[in-house]
Write a protein that holds these residues in place. Structure first.
Motif, PDB file in Angstrom:
ATOM      1  N   LEU A   1       0.691  -1.135  -0.036  1.00 58.03           N
ATOM      2  CA  LEU A   1      -0.007  -0.124  -0.013  1.00 58.03           C
ATOM      3  C   LEU A   1       0.887   1.297   0.070  1.00 58.03           C
TER       4      LEU A   1
ATOM      5  N   SER B   1       3.314   1.833  -1.730  1.00 57.22           N
ATOM      6  CA  SER B   1       3.477   2.056  -3.156  1.00 57.22           C
ATOM      7  C   SER B   1       2.423   3.023  -3.899  1.00 57.22           C
ATOM      8  N   TYR B   2       1.369   3.025  -3.319  1.00 55.31           N
ATOM      9  CA  TYR B   2       0.409   4.214  -3.926  1.00 55.31           C
ATOM     10  C   TYR B   2       0.409   5.527  -3.374  1.00 55.31           C
ATOM     11  N   GLU B   3       1.670   5.869  -2.711  1.00 57.73           N
ATOM     12  CA  GLU B   3       1.744   7.281  -2.152  1.00 57.73           C
ATOM     13  C   GLU B   3       1.510   8.438  -3.329  1.00 57.73           C
ATOM     14  N   GLU B   4       2.183   8.164  -4.369  1.00 55.06           N
ATOM     15  CA  GLU B   4       2.004   9.108  -5.535  1.00 55.06           C
ATOM     16  C   GLU B   4       0.480   9.195  -6.142  1.00 55.06           C
ATOM     17  N   THR B   5      -0.007   8.180  -6.163  1.00 56.04           N
ATOM     18  CA  THR B   5      -1.354   8.008  -6.667  1.00 56.04           C
ATOM     19  C   THR B   5      -2.241   8.662  -5.575  1.00 56.04           C
ATOM     20  N   HIS B   6      -2.415   8.295  -4.449  1.00 57.70           N
ATOM     21  CA  HIS B   6      -3.220   8.840  -3.575  1.00 57.70           C
ATOM     22  C   HIS B   6      -2.809  10.550  -3.381  1.00 57.70           C
TER      23      HIS B   6
ATOM     24  N   GLN C   1      -4.935  11.803  -6.438  1.00 58.65           N
ATOM     25  CA  GLN C   1      -6.401  11.763  -5.950  1.00 58.65           C
ATOM     26  C   GLN C   1      -6.679  12.801  -4.806  1.00 58.65           C
TER      27      GLN C   1
ATOM     28  N   VAL D   1      -7.646   6.764  -0.246  1.00 60.13           N
ATOM     29  CA  VAL D   1      -7.324   5.242  -0.115  1.00 60.13           C
ATOM     30  C   VAL D   1      -8.579   4.498  -0.384  1.00 60.13           C
TER      31      VAL D   1
ATOM     32  N   GLN E   1      -9.041   4.356  -4.268  1.00 61.70           N
ATOM     33  CA  GLN E   1      -7.957   3.349  -5.067  1.00 61.70           C
ATOM     34  C   GLN E   1      -8.528   1.867  -4.710  1.00 61.70           C
TER      35      GLN E   1
ATOM     36  N   ASP F   1      -9.144  -1.188  -7.428  1.00 61.90           N
ATOM     37  CA  ASP F   1      -8.324  -2.300  -7.383  1.00 61.90           C
ATOM     38  C   ASP F   1      -9.313  -3.492  -6.903  1.00 61.90           C
TER      39      ASP F   1
END
Length: 130
Positions: free
Chosen positions: A59, A61-66, A69, A92, A95, A99
């Motif tokens: 999870l 690894s989602y920092e940039e995505t979050h 968003q 969170v 995303q 998923d």
């Protein structure tokens, strides 16, 4: 103007609820339009391991995505489209819903991806709309 530049421009000018719905629809159709590639990516992500055997991607690894968003949700609040809420919790949740939708649609090929995406969009938009 290329399709990608048109899409990028549209994402920066469309209302946040429109962006959420369009993004969910696009992702929902990946299993139909790019099924082989999507399965390969999912397999690679699940199999990537560190030397100690723990997953390389988690999870965090989602920092940039979050962050992206969260910026989208802040734009929606600034524009008066969205109510006040914790943008990290929503990022969170959003995303996680994406998923889960991908996994569900992959394991249920008879499911209608557009119907699923629209129902999910309705739920998320109802939760964040002003």
């Amino acid at each position: 103007m290329s399709v990608n530049s048109f899409t990028a421009r549209r994402l920066t000018t469309a209302s946040v609820p429109e962006v959420v719905r369009a993004a969910l629809r696009r992702v929902a159709h990946l299993g139909r339009t790019n099924a082989v590639e999507l399965r390969a990516i999912i397999q690679i992500v699940h199999d990537l391991r560190r030397a100690d055997g723990t997953p390389r991607l988690d999870l965090s690894s989602y920092e940039e995505t979050h962050q992206g968003q969260q910026a989208l949700f802040r734009r929606g609040r600034w524009a008066g489209e969205l109510r006040d809420f914790d943008s990290l919790v929503m990022a969170v949740t959003y995303q996680g819903a994406i998923d889960t939708m991908i996994s569900y649609l992959e394991s249920h090929p008879d499911a209608d991806p557009e119907q699923y995406a629209d129902a999910l969009a309705d739920l998320l938009i109802a939760a964040i709309r002003a």
